[in-house]
Design an enzyme around this catalytic site. Sequence first.
Site, PDB file in Angstrom:
ATOM      1  N   PRO A   1      61.897  19.789  49.452  1.00 48.24           N
ATOM      2  CA  PRO A   1      62.715  20.927  49.874  1.00 48.24           C
ATOM      3  C   PRO A   1      64.189  20.816  49.495  1.00 48.24           C
ATOM      4  O   PRO A   1      64.771  19.730  49.562  1.00 48.24           O
ATOM      5  CB  PRO A   1      62.548  20.939  51.400  1.00 48.24           C
ATOM      6  CG  PRO A   1      62.122  19.568  51.755  1.00 48.24           C
ATOM      7  CD  PRO A   1      61.303  19.081  50.593  1.00 48.24           C
ATOM      8  N   ASN A   2      64.719  21.949  49.115  1.00 53.81           N
ATOM      9  CA  ASN A   2      66.147  22.143  48.807  1.00 53.81           C
ATOM     10  C   ASN A   2      66.596  21.541  47.476  1.00 53.81           C
ATOM     11  O   ASN A   2      67.723  21.762  47.049  1.00 53.81           O
ATOM     12  CB  ASN A   2      67.038  21.612  49.950  1.00 53.81           C
ATOM     13  CG  ASN A   2      66.717  22.286  51.267  1.00 53.81           C
ATOM     14  OD1 ASN A   2      66.725  23.519  51.339  1.00 53.81           O
ATOM     15  ND2 ASN A   2      66.391  21.524  52.296  1.00 53.81           N
TER      16      ASN A   2
ATOM     17  N   ARG B   1      74.211  22.613  45.444  1.00 51.88           N
ATOM     18  CA  ARG B   1      74.043  22.102  46.806  1.00 51.88           C
ATOM     19  C   ARG B   1      74.870  20.829  46.996  1.00 51.88           C
ATOM     20  O   ARG B   1      74.592  19.815  46.364  1.00 51.88           O
ATOM     21  CB  ARG B   1      72.565  21.780  47.022  1.00 51.88           C
ATOM     22  CG  ARG B   1      72.279  21.084  48.323  1.00 51.88           C
ATOM     23  CD  ARG B   1      70.860  20.522  48.340  1.00 51.88           C
ATOM     24  NE  ARG B   1      70.598  19.893  49.623  1.00 51.88           N
ATOM     25  CZ  ARG B   1      69.650  19.030  49.848  1.00 51.88           C
ATOM     26  NH1 ARG B   1      68.837  18.658  48.889  1.00 51.88           N
ATOM     27  NH2 ARG B   1      69.499  18.506  51.051  1.00 51.88           N
TER      28      ARG B   1
ATOM     29  N   TYR C   1      75.260  15.195  45.933  1.00 51.46           N
ATOM     30  CA  TYR C   1      74.113  15.190  45.016  1.00 51.46           C
ATOM     31  C   TYR C   1      74.490  15.367  43.548  1.00 51.46           C
ATOM     32  O   TYR C   1      73.610  15.308  42.682  1.00 51.46           O
ATOM     33  CB  TYR C   1      73.112  16.277  45.446  1.00 51.46           C
ATOM     34  CG  TYR C   1      72.570  16.047  46.834  1.00 51.46           C
ATOM     35  CD1 TYR C   1      71.812  14.913  47.121  1.00 51.46           C
ATOM     36  CD2 TYR C   1      72.828  16.943  47.880  1.00 51.46           C
ATOM     37  CE1 TYR C   1      71.317  14.681  48.399  1.00 51.46           C
ATOM     38  CE2 TYR C   1      72.346  16.724  49.156  1.00 51.46           C
ATOM     39  CZ  TYR C   1      71.587  15.593  49.412  1.00 51.46           C
ATOM     40  OH  TYR C   1      71.101  15.360  50.676  1.00 51.46           O
TER      41      TYR C   1
ATOM     42  N   ASN D   1      60.547  12.447  45.272  1.00 52.00           N
ATOM     43  CA  ASN D   1      61.755  12.710  46.044  1.00 52.00           C
ATOM     44  C   ASN D   1      61.354  13.760  47.078  1.00 52.00           C
ATOM     45  O   ASN D   1      61.342  14.966  46.780  1.00 52.00           O
ATOM     46  CB  ASN D   1      62.915  13.206  45.180  1.00 52.00           C
ATOM     47  CG  ASN D   1      64.186  13.370  46.007  1.00 52.00           C
ATOM     48  OD1 ASN D   1      64.138  13.334  47.240  1.00 52.00           O
ATOM     49  ND2 ASN D   1      65.314  13.550  45.346  1.00 52.00           N
TER      50      ASN D   1
ATOM     51  N   ALA E   1      64.194  15.933  52.704  1.00 52.26           N
ATOM     52  CA  ALA E   1      64.255  15.670  54.149  1.00 52.26           C
ATOM     53  C   ALA E   1      62.899  15.276  54.737  1.00 52.26           C
ATOM     54  O   ALA E   1      62.846  14.600  55.770  1.00 52.26           O
ATOM     55  CB  ALA E   1      64.794  16.906  54.860  1.00 52.26           C
TER      56      ALA E   1
ATOM     57  N   GLU F   1      59.345   5.989  45.729  1.00 51.67           N
ATOM     58  CA  GLU F   1      60.216   6.894  46.495  1.00 51.67           C
ATOM     59  C   GLU F   1      61.578   6.940  45.813  1.00 51.67           C
ATOM     60  O   GLU F   1      62.134   5.901  45.456  1.00 51.67           O
ATOM     61  CB  GLU F   1      60.368   6.368  47.926  1.00 51.67           C
ATOM     62  CG  GLU F   1      61.340   7.196  48.742  1.00 51.67           C
ATOM     63  CD  GLU F   1      61.571   6.636  50.134  1.00 51.67           C
ATOM     64  OE1 GLU F   1      60.702   5.883  50.639  1.00 51.67           O
ATOM     65  OE2 GLU F   1      62.625   6.933  50.709  1.00 51.67           O
TER      66      GLU F   1
ATOM     67  N   HIS G   1      65.569   8.893  45.692  1.00 49.68           N
ATOM     68  CA  HIS G   1      66.615   9.768  46.236  1.00 49.68           C
ATOM     69  C   HIS G   1      67.825   9.719  45.326  1.00 49.68           C
ATOM     70  O   HIS G   1      68.177   8.657  44.816  1.00 49.68           O
ATOM     71  CB  HIS G   1      67.040   9.328  47.644  1.00 49.68           C
ATOM     72  CG  HIS G   1      65.893   9.299  48.586  1.00 49.68           C
ATOM     73  ND1 HIS G   1      65.380  10.438  49.154  1.00 49.68           N
ATOM     74  CD2 HIS G   1      65.134   8.278  49.019  1.00 49.68           C
ATOM     75  CE1 HIS G   1      64.351  10.113  49.909  1.00 49.68           C
ATOM     76  NE2 HIS G   1      64.169   8.807  49.839  1.00 49.68           N
TER      77      HIS G   1
ATOM     78  N   ARG H   1      74.173   6.852  54.612  1.00 50.94           N
ATOM     79  CA  ARG H   1      74.415   8.173  55.201  1.00 50.94           C
ATOM     80  C   ARG H   1      74.045   8.174  56.696  1.00 50.94           C
ATOM     81  O   ARG H   1      74.032   7.145  57.324  1.00 50.94           O
ATOM     82  CB  ARG H   1      73.653   9.234  54.391  1.00 50.94           C
ATOM     83  CG  ARG H   1      74.109   9.272  52.913  1.00 50.94           C
ATOM     84  CD  ARG H   1      73.389  10.338  52.123  1.00 50.94           C
ATOM     85  NE  ARG H   1      73.698  11.669  52.645  1.00 50.94           N
ATOM     86  CZ  ARG H   1      73.008  12.762  52.333  1.00 50.94           C
ATOM     87  NH1 ARG H   1      71.982  12.671  51.483  1.00 50.94           N
ATOM     88  NH2 ARG H   1      73.332  13.931  52.842  1.00 50.94           N
TER      89      ARG H   1
HETATM   90  C1  DQA Z   1      67.574  13.300  49.264  1.00 53.13           C
HETATM   91  C2  DQA Z   1      68.062  12.606  50.542  1.00 53.13           C
HETATM   92  C3  DQA Z   1      67.482  13.282  51.768  1.00 53.13           C
HETATM   93  O1  DQA Z   1      67.967  12.651  52.933  1.00 53.13           O
HETATM   94  C4  DQA Z   1      67.897  14.743  51.807  1.00 53.13           C
HETATM   95  O2  DQA Z   1      67.297  15.381  52.917  1.00 53.13           O
HETATM   96  C5  DQA Z   1      67.582  15.456  50.548  1.00 53.13           C
HETATM   97  C6  DQA Z   1      67.867  14.791  49.278  1.00 53.13           C
HETATM   98  C7  DQA Z   1      68.257  12.713  48.005  1.00 53.13           C
HETATM   99  O3  DQA Z   1      67.708  12.893  46.920  1.00 53.13           O
HETATM  100  O4  DQA Z   1      69.312  12.086  48.104  1.00 53.13           O
HETATM  101  O5  DQA Z   1      67.164  16.609  50.551  1.00 53.13           O
HETATM  102  O6  DQA Z   1      66.177  13.096  49.136  1.00 53.13           O
END
Ligand code: DQA
Length: 147
Positions: A10-11, A18, A23, A74, A77, A98, A100, A107
């Site tokens: 998501p996002n 964003r 990011y 990735n 959240a 995994e 990010h 964070r």
């Molecule tokens: C994320 C880190 C997550 O905590 C966050 O909710 C994201 C992006 C990252 O790529 O840094 O949506 O996965």
Amino acid sequence: MTSILVLNGPNLNLLGTRQPEIYGSTTLADIEAMCHDTAKTLGVSVTFEQNNVEGAMVDLIHAARGIQDGIILNAGAYTHTSVALMDAVSSVEIPTIELHLSNIHAREEFRHTSYIAKVALGVICGFGAHGYVLALQAMAQHLKASS
Ligand code: DQA
């Protein structure tokens, strides 16, 4: 040919606009192009997906069974909340990294918990968009070593 699924949660479709201070300014389309370039140099194929819906991500992981040799995930959240995604990764028995963009450990406290890490081969975080390149290299190397 070795196949790797790069699955974004998501996002992440909003990358580029964003919170660029966290990011970066690279868009998801840029990252997808980087992944295909990297795949070419590694001699692997990449399927690139993004979905904002937890259940749809579970379905994409299930669909990878028997087709993909590795997953780079990735989960956004959902990393910090989703037992369903953790179970999906365990169920398909496909090595999963995994990933990010940000260093989740530097964070907020709630980002320090990862359900995915419990079932992942390894975790890469904090290297921005370049993390996708690192994850593909690590996965290609892992799959080569274990074949
Ligand atoms: C994320 C880190 C997550 O905590 C966050 O909710 C994201 C992006 C990252 O790529 O840094 O949506 O996965």
